[in-house]
Design an enzyme around this catalytic site. Structure first.
Site, PDB file in Angstrom:
ATOM      1  N   LEU A  39      24.997  -2.258  40.840  1.00  0.00           N
ATOM      2  CA  LEU A  39      23.923  -1.300  41.098  1.00  0.00           C
ATOM      3  C   LEU A  39      23.244  -1.675  42.406  1.00  0.00           C
ATOM      4  O   LEU A  39      23.160  -2.865  42.755  1.00  0.00           O
ATOM      5  CB  LEU A  39      22.885  -1.332  39.970  1.00  0.00           C
ATOM      6  CG  LEU A  39      23.258  -0.696  38.637  1.00  0.00           C
ATOM      7  CD1 LEU A  39      22.231  -1.070  37.573  1.00  0.00           C
ATOM      8  CD2 LEU A  39      23.369   0.821  38.760  1.00  0.00           C
ATOM      9  N   ASP A  40      22.739  -0.678  43.126  1.00  0.00           N
ATOM     10  CA  ASP A  40      21.976  -0.953  44.336  1.00  0.00           C
ATOM     11  C   ASP A  40      20.710  -1.736  43.985  1.00  0.00           C
ATOM     12  O   ASP A  40      20.211  -1.638  42.857  1.00  0.00           O
ATOM     13  CB  ASP A  40      21.581   0.348  45.022  1.00  0.00           C
ATOM     14  CG  ASP A  40      22.784   1.095  45.575  1.00  0.00           C
ATOM     15  OD1 ASP A  40      23.786   0.442  45.898  1.00  0.00           O
ATOM     16  OD2 ASP A  40      22.705   2.340  45.677  1.00  0.00           O
TER      17      ASP A  40
END
Length: 297
Positions: A39-40
């Site tokens: 995930l960012d």
């Protein structure tokens, strides 16, 4: 040696997925930990990690469909298509005010189903051996090819308007490889006002839900999902006897292809240990992934 298993973690915002992996390595006392998709830093939500021999299961999880909760802000473009980027354009307030709910619904409809999506320039996709985000940050032109993805649900849960922007709270079900940032960007472009993502939370990967995930501060051995339980959750379980378990572990085929209802299943021995993942070969079953015996115990 750490116990093998699948670890579900609820990633907080502001740290990278690799930071979470590093914390898990320290907490569990092993370096053998992999992930089924990152995930960012801005994003929160579900990370699926494989520990020790259970890293072999990640192959069967990484391509699963996913669910996200997100907020799209219409009226402003950024260079990363999310709130971590620099603003690159801002629509006139009158243009934003002219965007109707019906136009938003039509734009979302066009981004639902099978679509060809160009990933965000600031992404981890490799171009000539280098990450796209590294090229973009170095000032180089990055041209990414469109990819076919499936958005099976793109629902607006709430709409909030102010003088210059429109915020949309949405829920998206999509295939692996879909960029929610790109959906925000493309919706904004279709409406003529630009847009970017301001919040993102992943709530589901395949059969795994964030409600069952541990926080980064609660990572411990007892948070691990047993490999047999995790594999059965992903592909379904198939009980096999001791003789068949031994043959599968030795690379032999066993009878029983007719017992499979799907493409593959998790073969589980009488002791409840995961033998591996099997697939049908005519009337027989063949293991396409075997667990290390010490990890399966």
């Amino acid at each position: 040696m750490a116990r093998a298993g699948i670890l579900l973690v609820d990633k907080p915002g502001g740290i990278t997925s690799h930071d979470v992996v590093a914390r898990a390595r320290r907490a569990l006392g092993t370096r053998k930990i992999g992930h089924a998709g990152t995930l960012d830093p801005m994003a929160t939500g579900l990370l699926v990690l494989g520990v020790e021999g259970a890293t072999r299961l990640l192959t069967f999880i990484v391509g699963a469909d996913k669910t996200y909760e997100a907020t799209i802000l219409l009226g402003i473009d950024t260079d990363s298509d999310d709130a971590d980027g620099e603003e690159t354009a801002r629509a006139d307030a009158a243009e934003v005010a002219a965007v109707t709910d019906a136009a938003i619904a039509a734009g979302i409809s066009d981004l639902t189903g099978e679509i060809d999506q160009v990933p965000s320039t600031v992404s981890a996709i490799k171009v000539a051996g280098r990450r796209a985000y590294d090229l973009a940050r170095a000032g180089e032109t990055v041209e990414l090819k469109a990819r076919r993805v499936t958005v099976s649900r793109f629902d607006v849960c709430a709409t909030r308007r102010d003088a210059a922007t429109i915020a949309l709270d949405v829920v998206v079900d999509c295939s692996s490889g879909t960029y929610i940032r790109a959906l925000a960007r493309d919706l904004g472009r279709a409406l003529g006002v630009g847009g970017h993502l301001t919040a993102l939370r992943r709530t589901r990967i395949g059969s795994f839900d964030v409600a069952s995930a541990a926080s980064v501060d609660d990572i411990a051995d007892d948070a691990l999902v047993d490999p047999a339980v995790a594999a059965a959750t992903v592909v379904g379980g198939l009980a096999v006897g001791d003789d068949d378990a031994r043959d599968l572990r030795h690379g032999k085929r066993i009878d029983g292809g007719g017992r499979l209802t799907g493409e593959r299943a998790a073969a589980i021995d009488p002791g409840g240990r995961l033998v591996g993942i099997v697939e049908r070969r005519g009337s027989q079953l063949k293991s396409v992934m075997n667990m290390p015996e010490e990890a399966a115990r």
